[in-house]
Design a protein around this motif. Sequence first.
Motif, PDB file in Angstrom:
ATOM      1  N   PHE A 156       0.520  -1.381  -0.531  1.00 12.82           N
ATOM      2  CA  PHE A 156      -0.055   0.124  -0.230  1.00 12.82           C
ATOM      3  C   PHE A 156       0.656   1.186   0.017  1.00 12.82           C
ATOM      4  O   PHE A 156       1.594   1.573   0.976  1.00 12.82           O
ATOM      5  CB  PHE A 156      -0.927  -0.130   1.098  1.00 12.82           C
ATOM      6  CG  PHE A 156      -1.530   1.218   1.050  1.00 12.82           C
ATOM      7  CD1 PHE A 156      -2.702   1.480   0.623  1.00 12.82           C
ATOM      8  CD2 PHE A 156      -1.516   1.844   2.690  1.00 12.82           C
ATOM      9  CE1 PHE A 156      -3.376   2.984   0.675  1.00 12.82           C
ATOM     10  CE2 PHE A 156      -2.627   3.482   2.520  1.00 12.82           C
ATOM     11  CZ  PHE A 156      -3.364   4.053   1.706  1.00 12.82           C
ATOM     12  N   GLU A 204      -3.003   2.644  12.775  1.00 15.20           N
ATOM     13  CA  GLU A 204      -3.555   2.345  11.463  1.00 15.20           C
ATOM     14  C   GLU A 204      -4.272   1.688  10.632  1.00 15.20           C
ATOM     15  O   GLU A 204      -4.932   1.937   9.557  1.00 15.20           O
ATOM     16  CB  GLU A 204      -2.278   3.060  10.646  1.00 15.20           C
ATOM     17  CG  GLU A 204      -1.145   1.302  10.453  1.00 15.20           C
ATOM     18  CD  GLU A 204      -0.352   2.195   9.610  1.00 15.20           C
ATOM     19  OE1 GLU A 204      -0.332   2.067   8.969  1.00 15.20           O
ATOM     20  OE2 GLU A 204       0.506   1.410   9.718  1.00 15.20           O
ATOM     21  N   ALA A 205      -4.694   0.638  11.227  1.00 16.95           N
ATOM     22  CA  ALA A 205      -5.520  -0.587  10.563  1.00 16.95           C
ATOM     23  C   ALA A 205      -5.343  -1.733  11.801  1.00 16.95           C
ATOM     24  O   ALA A 205      -5.281  -2.025  12.201  1.00 16.95           O
ATOM     25  CB  ALA A 205      -4.594  -0.995   9.438  1.00 16.95           C
ATOM     26  N   HIS A 244     -15.807  -2.360  10.258  1.00 13.10           N
ATOM     27  CA  HIS A 244     -15.080  -1.546   9.649  1.00 13.10           C
ATOM     28  C   HIS A 244     -16.784  -0.561   9.426  1.00 13.10           C
ATOM     29  O   HIS A 244     -16.822   0.795  10.068  1.00 13.10           O
ATOM     30  CB  HIS A 244     -15.659  -1.280   8.018  1.00 13.10           C
ATOM     31  CG  HIS A 244     -15.907   0.493   7.099  1.00 13.10           C
ATOM     32  ND1 HIS A 244     -16.644   0.059   6.872  1.00 13.10           N
ATOM     33  CD2 HIS A 244     -14.840   0.759   7.070  1.00 13.10           C
ATOM     34  CE1 HIS A 244     -15.979   1.701   5.970  1.00 13.10           C
ATOM     35  NE2 HIS A 244     -14.952   2.094   6.279  1.00 13.10           N
ATOM     36  N   ASP A 301     -13.385   5.909  10.914  1.00 11.79           N
ATOM     37  CA  ASP A 301     -13.230   5.269   9.457  1.00 11.79           C
ATOM     38  C   ASP A 301     -11.912   6.308   8.318  1.00 11.79           C
ATOM     39  O   ASP A 301     -11.218   5.098   7.286  1.00 11.79           O
ATOM     40  CB  ASP A 301     -14.475   4.288   8.622  1.00 11.79           C
ATOM     41  CG  ASP A 301     -15.373   6.230   8.232  1.00 11.79           C
ATOM     42  OD1 ASP A 301     -15.150   6.222   8.954  1.00 11.79           O
ATOM     43  OD2 ASP A 301     -15.587   6.329   7.170  1.00 11.79           O
ATOM     44  N   LYS A 311      -8.086   1.310   8.626  1.00 10.31           N
ATOM     45  CA  LYS A 311      -7.726   0.942   7.201  1.00 10.31           C
ATOM     46  C   LYS A 311      -8.224  -0.860   7.950  1.00 10.31           C
ATOM     47  O   LYS A 311      -7.864  -1.043   9.029  1.00 10.31           O
ATOM     48  CB  LYS A 311      -7.333   0.267   6.545  1.00 10.31           C
ATOM     49  CG  LYS A 311      -7.010   1.580   5.891  1.00 10.31           C
ATOM     50  CD  LYS A 311      -8.019   2.506   5.093  1.00 10.31           C
ATOM     51  CE  LYS A 311      -7.341   3.986   4.148  1.00 10.31           C
ATOM     52  NZ  LYS A 311      -9.239   4.324   3.744  1.00 10.31           N
ATOM     53  N   SER A 366      -8.615  -4.502   7.267  1.00 14.98           N
ATOM     54  CA  SER A 366      -7.532  -5.645   5.958  1.00 14.98           C
ATOM     55  C   SER A 366      -8.339  -7.035   6.428  1.00 14.98           C
ATOM     56  O   SER A 366      -7.990  -7.522   7.624  1.00 14.98           O
ATOM     57  CB  SER A 366      -7.067  -5.554   5.286  1.00 14.98           C
ATOM     58  OG  SER A 366      -5.952  -6.392   4.044  1.00 14.98           O
ATOM     59  N   LEU A 387     -12.342  -4.015   0.363  1.00 14.96           N
ATOM     60  CA  LEU A 387     -11.132  -3.150   0.255  1.00 14.96           C
ATOM     61  C   LEU A 387     -11.520  -2.091  -0.719  1.00 14.96           C
ATOM     62  O   LEU A 387     -10.769  -1.090   0.036  1.00 14.96           O
ATOM     63  CB  LEU A 387     -10.304  -4.710  -0.488  1.00 14.96           C
ATOM     64  CG  LEU A 387      -9.963  -5.553   0.790  1.00 14.96           C
ATOM     65  CD1 LEU A 387      -8.766  -6.393   0.685  1.00 14.96           C
ATOM     66  CD2 LEU A 387      -9.750  -4.529   2.633  1.00 14.96           C
ATOM     67  N   THR A 445     -13.491   1.012   0.584  1.00 14.30           N
ATOM     68  CA  THR A 445     -13.545   1.750   1.136  1.00 14.30           C
ATOM     69  C   THR A 445     -11.991   2.137   1.156  1.00 14.30           C
ATOM     70  O   THR A 445     -11.329   2.747   2.451  1.00 14.30           O
ATOM     71  CB  THR A 445     -13.044   0.497   2.931  1.00 14.30           C
ATOM     72  OG1 THR A 445     -12.307  -0.853   2.434  1.00 14.30           O
ATOM     73  CG2 THR A 445     -14.655  -0.146   3.049  1.00 14.30           C
ATOM     74  N   SER A 446     -11.016   1.728   0.019  1.00 15.60           N
ATOM     75  CA  SER A 446      -9.872   2.480  -0.163  1.00 15.60           C
ATOM     76  C   SER A 446      -8.948   1.758   0.699  1.00 15.60           C
ATOM     77  O   SER A 446      -7.528   2.487   2.020  1.00 15.60           O
ATOM     78  CB  SER A 446      -9.675   3.928   0.150  1.00 15.60           C
ATOM     79  OG  SER A 446     -10.336   4.495  -0.269  1.00 15.60           O
ATOM     80  N   SER A 447      -9.354   0.240   0.895  1.00 12.73           N
ATOM     81  CA  SER A 447      -8.108  -0.487   1.846  1.00 12.73           C
ATOM     82  C   SER A 447      -7.276  -1.006   0.863  1.00 12.73           C
ATOM     83  O   SER A 447      -7.316  -1.006  -0.304  1.00 12.73           O
ATOM     84  CB  SER A 447      -8.820  -1.183   2.543  1.00 12.73           C
ATOM     85  OG  SER A 447      -8.542  -1.723   4.170  1.00 12.73           O
ATOM     86  N   TYR A 448      -5.957  -1.789   1.399  1.00 15.35           N
ATOM     87  CA  TYR A 448      -5.684  -2.612   0.500  1.00 15.35           C
ATOM     88  C   TYR A 448      -5.396  -4.401   0.907  1.00 15.35           C
ATOM     89  O   TYR A 448      -6.526  -4.849   2.030  1.00 15.35           O
ATOM     90  CB  TYR A 448      -4.078  -2.582   0.952  1.00 15.35           C
ATOM     91  CG  TYR A 448      -3.721  -1.779   2.755  1.00 15.35           C
ATOM     92  CD1 TYR A 448      -3.309  -3.138   2.962  1.00 15.35           C
ATOM     93  CD2 TYR A 448      -3.620  -0.183   2.404  1.00 15.35           C
ATOM     94  CE1 TYR A 448      -2.859  -2.321   4.712  1.00 15.35           C
ATOM     95  CE2 TYR A 448      -3.693  -0.013   3.809  1.00 15.35           C
ATOM     96  CZ  TYR A 448      -3.309  -1.001   5.137  1.00 15.35           C
ATOM     97  OH  TYR A 448      -3.302  -0.337   6.970  1.00 15.35           O
TER      98      TYR A 448
END
Length: 461
Positions: free
Chosen positions: A13, A109-110, A136, A145, A149, A151, A186, A189-192
């Motif tokens: 990411f 951060e996640a 989420h 949110d 993130k 994942s 993903l 939600t603009s995640s990775y």
Amino acid sequence: MALLPSFLIISLFSVAHAHYGLVGVNYGRVANNLPSPKQVVNLLKSQGINRTKIFDTDKNVLTALANSGINVIVCLPNELLSSVASDQSFSDNWVLTNIKEYFPATNIEAVAVGNEVFVDPSNTTPYLVSAMRNIHSSLVKYKLDQSIKVSSPIALSALANSYPPSSGSFKPDLIEQVIKPMLDLLRKTSSYLMVNVYPFFAYAANADKISLDYALFRDNAGNVDPGSGLRYNSLLDAQIDAVYSAMSAVGFNGVQLMVTETGWPSAGDVNEVGASQSNAAAYNGGLVKRVLTGKGTPLRPRDPLNVYLFALFNENQKPGPTSERNYGLFYPNEAKVYDVPFVAGKKRKSPLKGNRGHAPVPVPAVADEGEKWCVSNGEAGMEKLQAALDYACGEGGADCSPIQPGATCFNPESLEAHASYAFNSYYQKNARRVGTCFFGGAAHVVTQPPRYGKCDFPTKY
């Protein structure tokens, strides 16, 4: 970490405007002889490590990480997936208790929802995507949110095929059930996608076919993918691109990857080919150097790699073969198993003479609010300040013209004053994003305008 010989991959990411890959370390605690969390935080800072990943939400660890400048990924354990998936209120309470309670003092951060769920013997795969959605939704409820993130780390064994990289594909039974809905979440939600990648397993199982140099980032002839024509000079790159190819095959080109575990054991059983201290040093050292170049893979050359090494310590209570207890960069007494530099940078011109070291690459993330400035930490030591100043004025792109001889902010002629100006320039140019005022512990944020002589410190550029 899966004990299966898995073959996985992943690029990383890339935070907006980051020109380098990012390196973190997994902080596992399956041991009875580890230092306290507070000591561990000091160890991380002393090594310039500002990203870590833990496998739970331990109160003592999260408290120790508070106000440390270290970003952390936390994990919701597999055994809670069913409860979280079936009950939104359970999910809300878990986020309230384990995330909101500590954020933002602890820079979470996640959230990794589960770990290698597809190989979990408890068969928790059916609950994964619903659990991710509910976590989420809970983050949205508590207005977290945009900063945190969601994942889930998968093992490379999720691939049905990984060679050549252009033929990468997911196991058919996973695609409709979980891969597509997970990747869709993903993307929305603009995640990775988190992936655990261990070239060691592939090499140990195929040492007669895979070059050790190819696995360890050493010079080698490389391999050409007959499908794409791309040349690969490292096994990790090939594995990463196999995952990208697998995602492309199911229609998800835009989702990026993060390598949440990778490493090489410094010791192993007789049948664990390649497990040695020298090979572990070569792999992790070569990987860090590779990541901090900012280069992507042959298939995704513009996407820097973000990786989390496994692991911080040798963990004496991990089950399985000898290798499982020997992935650590450090012994429990904090002595290095071998040396891996976690800093990057070249020698650059800075206004003061002194040692020209290598400064840590700061980590752009979420922007801070309000008027804040970044100044040097006088307790960091001259060598660390000088190295960080060199980075800021060089590769960091800070405006250091005002602290050149004869310029407006040259006086006072001190390393601490000049470093403060350079750090603040970098911090403000990067919109005061969290992590851009750390420099391996050489800098910190203040809320009162700093004064060095008659020099004014801008709050924006």
